[in-house]
Design a protein around this motif. Structure first.
Motif, PDB file in Angstrom:
ATOM      1  N   PRO A 133       0.574  -1.271  -0.034  1.00  0.00           N
ATOM      2  CA  PRO A 133       0.051   0.068  -0.059  1.00  0.00           C
ATOM      3  C   PRO A 133       0.776   1.355  -0.042  1.00  0.00           C
ATOM      4  N   THR A 134       2.146   1.240   0.342  1.00  0.00           N
ATOM      5  CA  THR A 134       2.865   2.370   0.541  1.00  0.00           C
ATOM      6  C   THR A 134       3.512   2.716  -0.846  1.00  0.00           C
ATOM      7  N   ALA A 135       3.357   1.667  -1.803  1.00  0.00           N
ATOM      8  CA  ALA A 135       4.413   1.914  -3.138  1.00  0.00           C
ATOM      9  C   ALA A 135       3.455   2.557  -4.109  1.00  0.00           C
ATOM     10  N   ASP A 136       3.906   2.828  -5.049  1.00  0.00           N
ATOM     11  CA  ASP A 136       3.254   3.361  -6.321  1.00  0.00           C
ATOM     12  C   ASP A 136       3.772   2.732  -7.636  1.00  0.00           C
ATOM     13  N   PRO A 137       3.040   1.810  -8.069  1.00  0.00           N
ATOM     14  CA  PRO A 137       1.687   1.658  -7.971  1.00  0.00           C
ATOM     15  C   PRO A 137       1.736   0.484  -6.813  1.00  0.00           C
ATOM     16  N   PRO A 138       0.766   0.112  -6.167  1.00  0.00           N
ATOM     17  CA  PRO A 138       0.561  -0.801  -4.839  1.00  0.00           C
ATOM     18  C   PRO A 138       1.002  -2.123  -5.228  1.00  0.00           C
ATOM     19  N   ARG A 139       0.556  -2.430  -6.566  1.00  0.00           N
ATOM     20  CA  ARG A 139       0.943  -3.869  -6.663  1.00  0.00           C
ATOM     21  C   ARG A 139       2.189  -3.909  -7.662  1.00  0.00           C
ATOM     22  N   GLN A 140       3.316  -4.602  -6.955  1.00  0.00           N
ATOM     23  CA  GLN A 140       4.694  -4.560  -7.198  1.00  0.00           C
ATOM     24  C   GLN A 140       5.208  -5.873  -7.996  1.00  0.00           C
ATOM     25  N   LYS A 141       5.825  -6.076  -8.977  1.00  0.00           N
ATOM     26  CA  LYS A 141       6.493  -7.090  -9.370  1.00  0.00           C
ATOM     27  C   LYS A 141       8.045  -7.450  -9.096  1.00  0.00           C
ATOM     28  N   TYR A 142       8.637  -8.162  -8.887  1.00  0.00           N
ATOM     29  CA  TYR A 142       9.954  -8.448  -8.806  1.00  0.00           C
ATOM     30  C   TYR A 142      10.176  -9.948  -9.346  1.00  0.00           C
ATOM     31  N   THR A 143      11.461  -9.954  -9.659  1.00  0.00           N
ATOM     32  CA  THR A 143      11.986 -11.550 -10.322  1.00  0.00           C
ATOM     33  C   THR A 143      12.949 -12.066  -9.151  1.00  0.00           C
ATOM     34  N   VAL A 144      13.262 -12.978  -8.556  1.00  0.00           N
ATOM     35  CA  VAL A 144      14.119 -13.497  -7.676  1.00  0.00           C
ATOM     36  C   VAL A 144      15.505 -13.852  -8.494  1.00  0.00           C
ATOM     37  N   LYS A 145      16.758 -13.439  -8.073  1.00  0.00           N
ATOM     38  CA  LYS A 145      17.852 -13.520  -8.862  1.00  0.00           C
ATOM     39  C   LYS A 145      18.774 -14.575  -7.720  1.00  0.00           C
ATOM     40  N   ASN A 146      19.906 -15.196  -8.502  1.00  0.00           N
ATOM     41  CA  ASN A 146      20.821 -15.945  -7.781  1.00  0.00           C
ATOM     42  C   ASN A 146      20.028 -17.032  -6.878  1.00  0.00           C
ATOM     43  N   VAL A 147      18.994 -17.551  -7.366  1.00  0.00           N
ATOM     44  CA  VAL A 147      18.448 -18.635  -6.710  1.00  0.00           C
ATOM     45  C   VAL A 147      19.250 -19.735  -6.160  1.00  0.00           C
ATOM     46  N   LYS A 148      20.201 -20.168  -6.927  1.00  0.00           N
ATOM     47  CA  LYS A 148      21.077 -21.540  -6.528  1.00  0.00           C
ATOM     48  C   LYS A 148      21.871 -20.962  -5.514  1.00  0.00           C
ATOM     49  N   SER A 149      22.627 -19.798  -5.806  1.00  0.00           N
ATOM     50  CA  SER A 149      23.702 -19.336  -4.734  1.00  0.00           C
ATOM     51  C   SER A 149      22.875 -18.766  -3.369  1.00  0.00           C
ATOM     52  N   GLY A 150      21.666 -18.235  -3.605  1.00  0.00           N
ATOM     53  CA  GLY A 150      20.819 -18.004  -2.346  1.00  0.00           C
ATOM     54  C   GLY A 150      20.659 -19.102  -1.591  1.00  0.00           C
ATOM     55  N   MET A 151      20.262 -20.356  -1.999  1.00  0.00           N
ATOM     56  CA  MET A 151      19.857 -21.479  -1.514  1.00  0.00           C
ATOM     57  C   MET A 151      21.019 -22.043  -0.535  1.00  0.00           C
ATOM     58  N   ALA A 152      22.331 -21.945  -1.474  1.00  0.00           N
ATOM     59  CA  ALA A 152      23.421 -22.428  -0.678  1.00  0.00           C
ATOM     60  C   ALA A 152      24.000 -21.806   0.328  1.00  0.00           C
ATOM     61  N   LEU A 153      23.780 -20.275   0.215  1.00  0.00           N
ATOM     62  CA  LEU A 153      24.012 -19.440   1.289  1.00  0.00           C
ATOM     63  C   LEU A 153      23.110 -19.853   2.621  1.00  0.00           C
ATOM     64  N   CYS A 154      21.874 -20.047   2.160  1.00  0.00           N
ATOM     65  CA  CYS A 154      20.999 -20.371   3.347  1.00  0.00           C
ATOM     66  C   CYS A 154      21.378 -21.576   4.129  1.00  0.00           C
ATOM     67  N   THR A 155      22.153 -22.579   3.695  1.00  0.00           N
ATOM     68  CA  THR A 155      22.921 -23.505   4.371  1.00  0.00           C
ATOM     69  C   THR A 155      23.655 -22.961   5.259  1.00  0.00           C
ATOM     70  N   VAL A 156      24.464 -21.899   5.065  1.00  0.00           N
ATOM     71  CA  VAL A 156      25.398 -21.209   6.139  1.00  0.00           C
ATOM     72  C   VAL A 156      24.345 -20.503   7.201  1.00  0.00           C
ATOM     73  N   ALA A 157      23.321 -19.618   6.944  1.00  0.00           N
ATOM     74  CA  ALA A 157      22.448 -19.049   7.586  1.00  0.00           C
ATOM     75  C   ALA A 157      21.889 -20.165   8.526  1.00  0.00           C
ATOM     76  N   GLY A 158      21.554 -21.501   8.291  1.00  0.00           N
ATOM     77  CA  GLY A 158      21.087 -22.554   9.116  1.00  0.00           C
ATOM     78  C   GLY A 158      22.021 -22.945   9.954  1.00  0.00           C
ATOM     79  N   ALA A 159      23.502 -23.051   9.680  1.00  0.00           N
ATOM     80  CA  ALA A 159      24.405 -23.553  10.336  1.00  0.00           C
ATOM     81  C   ALA A 159      24.667 -22.429  11.367  1.00  0.00           C
ATOM     82  N   VAL A 160      24.797 -21.219  10.928  1.00  0.00           N
ATOM     83  CA  VAL A 160      25.344 -19.994  11.997  1.00  0.00           C
ATOM     84  C   VAL A 160      24.204 -20.014  13.216  1.00  0.00           C
ATOM     85  N   SER A 161      22.804 -19.872  12.564  1.00  0.00           N
ATOM     86  CA  SER A 161      21.740 -20.067  13.560  1.00  0.00           C
ATOM     87  C   SER A 161      21.709 -20.910  14.730  1.00  0.00           C
ATOM     88  N   SER A 162      22.031 -22.170  14.012  1.00  0.00           N
ATOM     89  CA  SER A 162      21.937 -23.441  14.895  1.00  0.00           C
ATOM     90  C   SER A 162      23.158 -23.296  15.833  1.00  0.00           C
TER      91      SER A 162
END
Length: 278
Positions: free
Chosen positions: A145-174
């Motif tokens: 609602p705060t954006a113009d226009p309210p309906r926003q589109k986006y494309t997720v980039k670097n999916v594979k490397s992002g998933m790999a880095l999530c392994t690090v996030a899970g490890a650090v949080s654990s």
């Protein structure tokens, strides 16, 4: 702490949990960074009982915030499920590695990550919502609602490397006992080009799944103090509902600025804990 907690202390804890739920829902952190120091320092719980109650609070925060975010179409369910696979794998690895590493070293590493994340969130402009590719299977849209226009589109980039880095996030949080949302939100926003509101909402959705698994283990072992967990859960759930309402009224630029302050605060707390001050 043995026995039951006094009613006044439980009421105070419930109010604190409301605040933790608001922060957790706003920034996708779950509130664990607040629950742990409050329960151990102010209420004198041992680390195991505090962690168990904190996980219950994170589940409550996730339930309260994710329901609203999913209903509004802000959470990216597909991305969340993909990232949760590698996050859980990282959590298992982190639990195994933590046995052999000094806790102080882990806390310092986590603090440095938080300082870097806070800096990047503060200086990186929120221009990601306009970056989208029509026809790309990883292109999504959401309502802001705060954006113009309210309906926003986006494309997720670097999916594979992002998933790999999530392994690090899970490890650090654990390894540190702090929710992985503090790492996954800037990871999704900065590296994967996911709008910060979507990143926070998706993180809120994800952390509940991970926390529930841990909470079940603590429950089976009898480590959950039911009165404490109840106060934390009720407060966190109410706070999460409030947090989701606030999030819809805050623009992305302000949210990133506030989030960077929270990350700097988290880093300070972790540095203090590593130095034995807390």
């Amino acid at each position: 702490m043995d026995g039951t907690m006094e009613p006044f202390l439980l009421l105070t804890l419930l109010l604190i949990a409301v605040g933790a739920g608001v922060i957790g829902a706003l920034f996708g952190l779950g509130g664990g960074i607040i629950f742990i120091p409050v329960l151990t320092i102010l209420y004198g719980l041992d680390a195991t009982s505090a962690a168990a109650a904190s996980l219950v609070g994170i589940v409550a925060t996730s339930t309260g915030s994710a329901s609203g975010y999913v209903r509004k179409g802000v959470s990216n369910i597909r991305l969340g499920m993909m990232m949760e696979i590698t996050t859980c794998a990282g959590a298992i690895i982190g639990a195994a590695v933590a046995i052999y590493l000094d806790n102080t070293v882990l806390l310092v590493i986590f603090s440095c990550v938080m300082l870097y994340s806070g800096f990047k969130m503060a200086v990186s402009p929120e221009k990601l919502t306009v970056e989208h590719e029509e026809g790309n299977p990883m292109t999504f849209e959401y309502e802001d609602p705060t954006a113009d226009p309210p309906r926003q589109k986006y494309t997720v980039k670097n999916v594979k490397s992002g998933m790999a880095l999530c392994t690090v996030a899970g490890a650090v949080s654990s390894m540190t006992g702090v929710g992985g949302g503090a790492i996954k939100v800037p990871l999704m926003n900065i590296h994967m080009h996911v709008p910060v509101k979507v990143a926070s909402a998706t993180s809120s959705y994800m952390i509940g799944i991970t926390a529930f698994s841990g909470a079940v283990i603590y429950f089976i072992h009898g480590d959950i103090l039911l009165d404490v967990a109840a106060a934390v859960a009720v407060g966190a759930y109410v706070g999460a509902l409030i947090g989701t309402r606030i999030a819809s009224k805050v623009n992305a630029k302000s949210l990133k600025r506030y989030m960077s302050v929270v990350f700097f605060a988290i880093a300070a707390i972790m540095f203090c804990e590593a130095g034995g001050i807390l």
